[in-house]
Design an enzyme around this catalytic site. Structure first.
Site, short mmCIF file in Angstrom:
data_model
loop_
_atom_site.label_atom_id
_atom_site.label_comp_id
_atom_site.label_asym_id
_atom_site.label_seq_id
_atom_site.Cartn_x
_atom_site.Cartn_y
_atom_site.Cartn_z
N GLY A 125 0.82 -1.22 0.00
CA GLY A 125 0.00 0.00 0.00
C GLY A 125 0.85 1.26 0.00
O GLY A 125 2.07 1.21 -0.17
N PHE A 126 0.17 2.36 0.23
CA PHE A 126 0.81 3.67 0.14
C PHE A 126 1.95 3.82 1.18
O PHE A 126 3.14 3.90 0.82
CB PHE A 126 -0.28 4.74 0.30
CG PHE A 126 0.21 6.09 0.68
CD1 PHE A 126 1.20 6.73 -0.07
CD2 PHE A 126 -0.31 6.75 1.79
CE1 PHE A 126 1.65 7.99 0.29
CE2 PHE A 126 0.13 8.01 2.15
CZ PHE A 126 1.12 8.62 1.41
N GLY B 98 -3.52 -2.25 -2.22
CA GLY B 98 -2.09 -2.21 -2.54
C GLY B 98 -1.82 -2.65 -3.96
O GLY B 98 -2.67 -3.29 -4.59
N VAL C 164 -4.45 -11.02 6.28
CA VAL C 164 -4.05 -11.11 7.70
C VAL C 164 -5.17 -11.65 8.59
O VAL C 164 -4.92 -11.96 9.76
CB VAL C 164 -3.54 -9.76 8.26
CG1 VAL C 164 -2.21 -9.37 7.65
CG2 VAL C 164 -4.58 -8.66 8.13
N TYR D 1 -13.82 1.35 11.18
CA TYR D 1 -12.40 1.71 11.18
C TYR D 1 -11.98 2.25 12.55
O TYR D 1 -11.03 1.76 13.15
CB TYR D 1 -12.17 2.76 10.10
CG TYR D 1 -10.74 3.17 9.89
CD1 TYR D 1 -9.84 2.35 9.23
CD2 TYR D 1 -10.28 4.42 10.33
CE1 TYR D 1 -8.52 2.73 9.03
CE2 TYR D 1 -8.97 4.82 10.13
CZ TYR D 1 -8.09 3.97 9.47
OH TYR D 1 -6.79 4.37 9.27
N TYR E 240 -1.92 -7.97 24.92
CA TYR E 240 -0.84 -8.94 24.63
C TYR E 240 0.45 -8.53 25.33
O TYR E 240 1.25 -9.36 25.75
CB TYR E 240 -0.60 -9.06 23.12
CG TYR E 240 -1.41 -10.14 22.45
CD1 TYR E 240 -2.74 -9.94 22.11
CD2 TYR E 240 -0.85 -11.39 22.17
CE1 TYR E 240 -3.49 -10.94 21.51
CE2 TYR E 240 -1.58 -12.39 21.57
CZ TYR E 240 -2.90 -12.17 21.23
OH TYR E 240 -3.64 -13.17 20.65
N THR F 35 -1.81 11.40 6.29
CA THR F 35 -0.52 11.34 5.61
C THR F 35 -0.77 11.30 4.11
O THR F 35 -1.75 10.69 3.66
CB THR F 35 0.24 10.09 6.10
OG1 THR F 35 0.43 10.21 7.51
CG2 THR F 35 1.59 9.95 5.42
#
Ligand code: NAD
Ligand code: UDP
Length: 322
Positions: free
Chosen positions: A10-11, A36, A57, A143, A157, A173
């Site tokens: 991706g970016f 991507g 993932v 999101y 974790y 960004t």
């Protein structure tokens, strides 16, 4: 080191991989190519130190690595709202899988979280101790809440299994390699202005954002990963602009006219956003170095080249018989 970058096609991920490869690390990129592109990584395909794996993932995977930069997740509202359930799965199951991997192989794990954990902020600028104002049931929630759970998972974790975590809260960004049809504001305005179309301003354009150039962000991610501070830490450029100011700036740089098409403001669109980067300055010795003008110039150049090569394509590429 052997470093895993999820979402590396991706970016941001591809710029991060460029830096890690230039630093002579071994890099494994995991990506399902939702947003991507292999093109972003073409220059590394012949390197024996680079490996690209098509993988989602949300499914577990076994690999031996020293560090994991976990970036896999669509970032543009248009993309993450396309399949909201998948976005939540990516943030929750995807982050759990990658934390599980980090736990098993004792790798350091960096989560790319977001300023969206602050929602529509009532505190301005936003510092890391602000807990946010997020709508749990709106169109952005998959999101925003997904990333909030991802942060919770990382810290659990860490506390329960001693996974060595780092958490970055990334603010808007921009830079070369954003998708043309990405839907985010900088790419939309640049593409519209280059094509001579009116720029589409949502609402009255008085909402604000603070825009960080991608090389600055990558530097912040690498410092965070390799320092002692766990985070969460804001990474962004504190220079704040209204969306209308951004539109005018891009139009003046491209000299494309001043036409603005006002469109309805999307639901739950944050009114303002500006990072307080005191923590990043103190803990990482980091602050952005690229001005909006410089960053936009490089971004416009990249889009101009891509758009020009597309328009040249029909005459220069021979037709393939099917
Ligand atoms: P992007 O959409 O360009 O890149 C995301 C990458 O993840 C893509 O290559 C996509 O194919 C991949 N991906 C998505 N779902 C996946 C899955 N289930 N399995 C494997 N790969 C998957 O976005 P970006 O701007 O490069 O953002 C990268 C990360 O940074 C994201 O986690 C995003 O939330 C975070 N972030 C970005 C910004 C920004 O302004 N760009 C701001 C805050 C946070
Ligand atoms: N925006 C806009 N026109 C566009 C795309 C976005 O006015 O063509 C606005 C959007 O409503 C938001 C801001 O620009 O107020 C930033 O949007 P983006 O999708 O880039 O990021 P985010 O909302 O996640 O910060």
């Amino acid at each position: 080191m052997r470093i895993l970058v999820t979402g590396g096609a991706g970016f941001i991920g591809s710029h991060l991989i460029d830096r890690l490869m230039e630093l002579d690390h071994e890099v494994i990129c995991l990506d399902n190519f939702f947003t991507g592109r292999k093109d972003n990584l073409l220059r590394w395909f012949n390197s024996p130190k680079f490996e690209l794996i098509r993988h989602d993932v949300t499914e577990p995977i076994r690999l031996e690595v020293d560090q994991i930069y976990h970036l896999a997740c669509p970032a543009s509202p248009v993309h993450y709202q396309h399949n909201p359930v998948k976005t939540i799965k990516t943030n929750v199951m995807g982050t759990m899988n990658m934390l599980g991997l980090a736990k098993r192989v004792k790798a350091r794990f960096l989560l790319s979280s977001t300023s969206e954990v602050y929602g529509d902020p009532e505190v301005h600028p936003q510092s890391e101790d602000y807990r946010g104002n997020v709508n749990p049931i709106g169109p952005r929630s998959c999101y925003d809440e997904g990333k909030r759970v991802a942060e919770t998972l990382a810290f659990d974790y860490h506390r329960q299994n001693h996974v060595d975590i780092r958490v970055a809260r990334i603010f808007n960004t921009y830079g070369p390699r954003m998708l043309e049809e990405d839907g985010r504001v900088v790419s939309n305005f640049v593409v519209q202005a280059l094509k001579g179309d009116p720029v589409t301003v949502y609402g009255d354009g008085s909402q604000t954002r603070s825009f960080c150039y991608v090389s600055d962000l990558v530097e912040g991610l690498i410092r965070l990963m390799n320092g002692d501070y766990i985070g969460p830490v804001n990474l962004g450029n504190p220079e704040e602009y209204t969306v209308l100011e951004l539109a005018q700036k891009i139009q003046s740089m491209i000299r494309s006219g001043e036409e603005v098409q006002f469109k309805p403001l999307p639901q739950d669109d944050p009114r303002r956003r500006q990072p307080d980067i005191t923590c990043a300055k103190q803990k990482l010795g980091w602050q952005p170095t690229i001005s909006l003008t410089d960053g936009l110039q490089r971004t416009i150049e990249d889009f101009r080249n891509r758009i020009e090569s597309q328009t040249k394509l029909p005459s220069s590429v021979p037709l393939v018989e099917v």
